[in-house]
Write a protein that holds these residues in place. Structure first.
Motif, short mmCIF file in Angstrom:
data_model
loop_
_atom_site.label_atom_id
_atom_site.label_comp_id
_atom_site.label_asym_id
_atom_site.label_seq_id
_atom_site.Cartn_x
_atom_site.Cartn_y
_atom_site.Cartn_z
N GLU A 108 37.41 -26.59 48.26
CA GLU A 108 37.12 -25.60 49.30
C GLU A 108 36.87 -24.28 48.58
O GLU A 108 37.80 -23.62 48.12
N TRP A 109 35.60 -23.92 48.48
CA TRP A 109 35.20 -22.74 47.71
C TRP A 109 35.39 -21.47 48.52
O TRP A 109 35.14 -21.43 49.72
N ARG A 110 35.83 -20.41 47.83
CA ARG A 110 36.04 -19.10 48.45
C ARG A 110 35.19 -18.07 47.72
O ARG A 110 35.06 -18.12 46.51
N THR A 111 34.70 -17.13 48.50
CA THR A 111 33.94 -16.02 47.94
C THR A 111 34.74 -14.75 48.18
O THR A 111 35.30 -14.56 49.26
N SER A 112 34.78 -13.88 47.21
CA SER A 112 35.54 -12.64 47.32
C SER A 112 35.04 -11.80 48.49
O SER A 112 33.83 -11.71 48.74
N SER A 113 35.97 -11.16 49.17
CA SER A 113 35.60 -10.25 50.24
C SER A 113 34.91 -9.00 49.68
O SER A 113 34.29 -8.26 50.43
N PHE A 114 34.97 -8.78 48.39
CA PHE A 114 34.30 -7.66 47.75
C PHE A 114 32.86 -7.98 47.38
O PHE A 114 32.13 -7.12 46.92
N SER A 115 32.43 -9.23 47.58
CA SER A 115 31.07 -9.62 47.25
C SER A 115 30.09 -8.97 48.20
O SER A 115 30.35 -8.84 49.39
N GLY A 116 28.96 -8.58 47.66
CA GLY A 116 27.93 -7.96 48.49
C GLY A 116 27.08 -9.00 49.20
O GLY A 116 27.23 -10.20 49.01
N ALA A 117 26.16 -8.53 50.00
CA ALA A 117 25.28 -9.41 50.77
C ALA A 117 24.10 -9.91 49.95
O ALA A 117 23.26 -10.65 50.45
N GLN A 170 24.86 -12.55 44.98
CA GLN A 170 25.26 -12.67 43.59
C GLN A 170 26.78 -12.67 43.52
O GLN A 170 27.40 -11.64 43.27
N CYS A 171 27.36 -13.83 43.75
CA CYS A 171 28.82 -13.93 43.86
C CYS A 171 29.36 -15.03 42.94
O CYS A 171 28.67 -15.98 42.62
N VAL A 172 30.59 -14.87 42.61
CA VAL A 172 31.33 -15.93 41.94
C VAL A 172 32.26 -16.52 42.99
O VAL A 172 32.89 -15.79 43.75
N GLN A 173 32.32 -17.83 43.04
CA GLN A 173 33.21 -18.50 43.98
C GLN A 173 34.34 -19.18 43.22
O GLN A 173 34.16 -19.60 42.08
N ALA A 204 38.86 -23.73 39.76
CA ALA A 204 37.45 -23.90 39.42
C ALA A 204 36.68 -22.65 39.81
O ALA A 204 37.00 -22.00 40.80
N VAL A 205 35.65 -22.33 39.03
CA VAL A 205 34.81 -21.16 39.28
C VAL A 205 33.36 -21.59 39.16
O VAL A 205 33.00 -22.36 38.26
N ARG A 206 32.51 -21.09 40.08
CA ARG A 206 31.08 -21.39 40.02
C ARG A 206 30.26 -20.20 40.51
O ARG A 206 30.78 -19.28 41.13
N ASP A 207 28.97 -20.26 40.26
CA ASP A 207 28.02 -19.24 40.70
C ASP A 207 27.53 -19.63 42.09
O ASP A 207 27.00 -20.72 42.29
N SER A 208 27.68 -18.74 43.06
CA SER A 208 27.29 -19.06 44.44
C SER A 208 25.79 -19.31 44.58
O SER A 208 25.37 -20.01 45.49
N LYS A 209 24.98 -18.76 43.69
CA LYS A 209 23.54 -18.98 43.74
C LYS A 209 23.15 -20.37 43.28
O LYS A 209 22.04 -20.83 43.53
N ASP A 232 25.34 -26.33 42.92
CA ASP A 232 25.30 -27.65 42.29
C ASP A 232 25.27 -27.56 40.77
O ASP A 232 25.16 -28.56 40.08
N GLY A 233 25.37 -26.34 40.25
CA GLY A 233 25.34 -26.12 38.81
C GLY A 233 26.70 -26.31 38.16
O GLY A 233 27.61 -26.90 38.75
N PRO A 234 26.84 -25.80 36.96
CA PRO A 234 28.09 -25.96 36.20
C PRO A 234 29.29 -25.32 36.89
O PRO A 234 29.15 -24.32 37.60
N VAL A 235 30.43 -25.92 36.66
CA VAL A 235 31.71 -25.43 37.19
C VAL A 235 32.65 -25.25 36.01
O VAL A 235 32.80 -26.15 35.19
#
Length: 69
Positions: A12-21, A24-27, A37-42, A45-48
């Motif tokens: 269950e991935w979470r995005t920071s409330s400080f992320s902009g619209a 470009q976020c880290v989840q 685990a950490v991934r790029d929201s863009k 399906d990429g690397p974790v």
């Protein structure tokens, strides 16, 4: 620890409330067995990257202390 505990496909991935619209976020996802685990929201399906809870806590404390500025 089983592979299922660190399987990010069920996370269950979470995005920071400080992320902009701009998308470009880290989840982050908290996995079983104390792993994080950490991934790029863009590229969901990429690397974790997977860390132990100790490694993650060290990173968070370092970021709060400004060590990575």
């Amino acid at each position: 620890m089983t592979d299922k505990e660190v399987d990010p496909s069920r996370a269950e991935w979470r995005t920071s409330s400080f992320s902009g619209a701009n998308g470009q976020c880290v989840q982050v996802a908290f996995l079983g067995g104390g792993h994080v685990a950490v991934r790029d929201s863009k590229n969901p399906d990429g690397p974790v990257l997977t860390f132990t809870s100790g490694e993650w806590n060290s990173f968070i404390h370092g970021a709060k202390d400004g060590r990575f500025d």
